[in-house]
Design a protein around this motif. Sequence first.
Motif, mmCIF file in Angstrom:
data_model
loop_
_atom_site.group_PDB
_atom_site.id
_atom_site.type_symbol
_atom_site.label_atom_id
_atom_site.label_comp_id
_atom_site.label_asym_id
_atom_site.label_seq_id
_atom_site.Cartn_x
_atom_site.Cartn_y
_atom_site.Cartn_z
ATOM 1 N N PHE A 454 51.303 41.674 29.266
ATOM 2 C CA PHE A 454 51.770 42.283 30.526
ATOM 3 C C PHE A 454 50.616 42.210 31.507
ATOM 4 C CE2 PHE A 454 54.019 44.417 27.113
ATOM 5 C CZ PHE A 454 55.328 44.448 27.566
ATOM 6 N N GLU A 455 50.953 41.995 32.765
ATOM 7 C CA GLU A 455 49.878 41.955 33.754
ATOM 8 C C GLU A 455 49.566 43.375 34.213
ATOM 9 O OE1 GLU A 455 50.493 39.066 36.943
ATOM 10 O OE2 GLU A 455 49.144 40.332 38.145
ATOM 11 N N VAL A 456 48.295 43.645 34.389
ATOM 12 C CA VAL A 456 47.923 44.976 34.872
ATOM 13 C C VAL A 456 47.953 44.925 36.395
ATOM 14 C CG1 VAL A 456 46.090 46.701 34.970
ATOM 15 C CG2 VAL A 456 46.477 45.433 32.862
ATOM 16 N N ASN A 457 48.869 45.700 36.996
ATOM 17 C CA ASN A 457 48.921 45.715 38.452
ATOM 18 C C ASN A 457 48.627 47.122 38.967
ATOM 19 O OD1 ASN A 457 51.205 47.172 38.004
ATOM 20 N ND2 ASN A 457 52.582 45.417 38.308
ATOM 21 N N ASP A 458 48.579 47.221 40.258
ATOM 22 C CA ASP A 458 48.237 48.499 40.900
ATOM 23 C C ASP A 458 49.159 49.645 40.474
ATOM 24 O OD1 ASP A 458 46.001 48.238 42.210
ATOM 25 O OD2 ASP A 458 46.862 47.845 44.208
ATOM 26 N N ALA A 459 50.442 49.313 40.449
ATOM 27 C CA ALA A 459 51.433 50.359 40.120
ATOM 28 C C ALA A 459 51.148 50.959 38.766
ATOM 29 C CB ALA A 459 52.829 49.742 40.149
ATOM 30 N N LEU A 460 50.707 50.126 37.878
ATOM 31 C CA LEU A 460 50.445 50.603 36.519
ATOM 32 C C LEU A 460 49.193 51.455 36.463
ATOM 33 C CD1 LEU A 460 51.438 50.316 33.608
ATOM 34 C CD2 LEU A 460 49.962 48.333 33.365
#
Length: 462
Positions: A454-460
């Motif tokens: 899974f990509e780590v994005n800001d929302a996460l």
Amino acid sequence: MSGYDPACYNQSLLMFIDKVTIKLASGRGGHGASSFRQEKFIANGGPNGGDGGRGASVILEASHDLSTLLDFKFKAIYKADDGKRGGRSNKTGPSGEDYIIKVPLGTVVKDPNADITIGDLTYEGQRLLVAEGGRGGRGNTKFKSNKTKVPNFSEPGDPSIERELELELKMIADVGIIGFPNAGKSTLISKVSASKAKVADYAFTTIMPNLGVVRKESGDAYVMADIPGIIEGASEGQGLGHEFLRHIERTQLLVHMVDVWGLTASNMDEFQHKSFENPLHNFIQVNYELFNYSPKLAKRKQIVVLNKIEGYPDDELEKLVKEFEEHMDPDVCLKLFTISAVTGEGITELRRYIEQALDEIPKEFKEIELDHDPIATDHDDSNFQIVKQDQSDKTIKWMVHCGKLERHMKLVNLKEPDSLYHIFRVTKGLGIIDAIKSKGGKEGDSLNIDGVDFEVNDALLI
Ligand SMILES: Nc1nc2c(ncn2[C@@H]2O[C@H](COP(=O)(O)OP(=O)(O)OP(=O)(O)O)[C@@H](O)[C@H]2O)c(=O)[nH]1
Ligand SMILES: [Mg+2]
């Protein structure tokens, strides 16, 4: 009757099993179902996945039907049934039926890994939960909310609890008969109870403890245990060793039997100790072996019984009694009796005295201290491990290992945003995101859960 045959006794000894280790596992909870209504004329019906069924628990139950732990030698693993998956139309999956394992009365249960004593099964039907079945997971019906209209995921069932237990049989007897081999212990128990203890003129006739129920004059009853003979060096494994003394650890009172003739067994030549001919020496020796096994047991009150007095010269007997009384510890030995177990002489007086002593001595030794057992109901597999892997593009791949999260991963369709959101929520709830942030996790890194990146994005990261 043949003499003492070591090979034969070893074989028989194997049949009396009083300590075993077993492995067991409760059933895991069934997974919740993820399904949707598919009815005629209703397009896009709502979720209707039912909950998973409860996994079966493993329960120990004390039973009169068993007298040794022998059965456990042949079956090493006890696995209770899993709960079944939930069904469509909100059908709850069937639960597993609890696995009841019968054990003999007097079984003490320990968890050798946690080093705790968790149970002492002393009366008929007494039960002990040793591994609770897993709760069933919730079906997708339960996840419908304003935010999640199409929950295409469900909850996994709780995992099973696997554990190793040590079972140790400590017979429940009020009175224990101890003494040298051939002293007449089994003869006495067969005289005063219905016990069919084997009696024979050789040492080590009794190779496993016998229990006998003795009726009091008042009508009540108490239990007497006849244990295998003890000889010099028992604490170093001589003879049958002192292993069996554990069966009298919980007695209130001991009857210490002595053959007035010394060791008179027909196979006594096998014991090349001349001193065995001396009854007083034998008495002292048994007490010494008792002390070596347990100083606490050596303090247990004793009634000293000189047996086989028929035909023994009166004046010699008088001398012997005096000699004994000089060596008896007054804090331990209550009284001395002279009897003949074979003719019955002196037995009525002895029985009366035992009854009286039982009424007077407090039952302080009966209880075994138990520890709290947190493991039987602990389904928690939410602890996690994070391993950092540097990538060639300067980002980091965070490898996450967590039983609970991996169970959730099995029940989602990751192509759907609601499912993805559900997994992220679970991941966050477990504290995994916070842990990664504190280790320097940043946007652009990736998270590997159960083999999926899974990509780590800001929302996460918020
Ligand atoms: N003469 C005589 N013999 C007895 C008496 N009591 C027991 N015996 C005999 O002594 C022998 C041993 O008796 P058991 O009752 O088997 O002795 P035990 O103490 O249980 O012996 P182990 O099981 O070997 O430790 C048997 O032959 C009995 O018949 C008694 O009062 N007088
Ligand atoms: Mg015997």
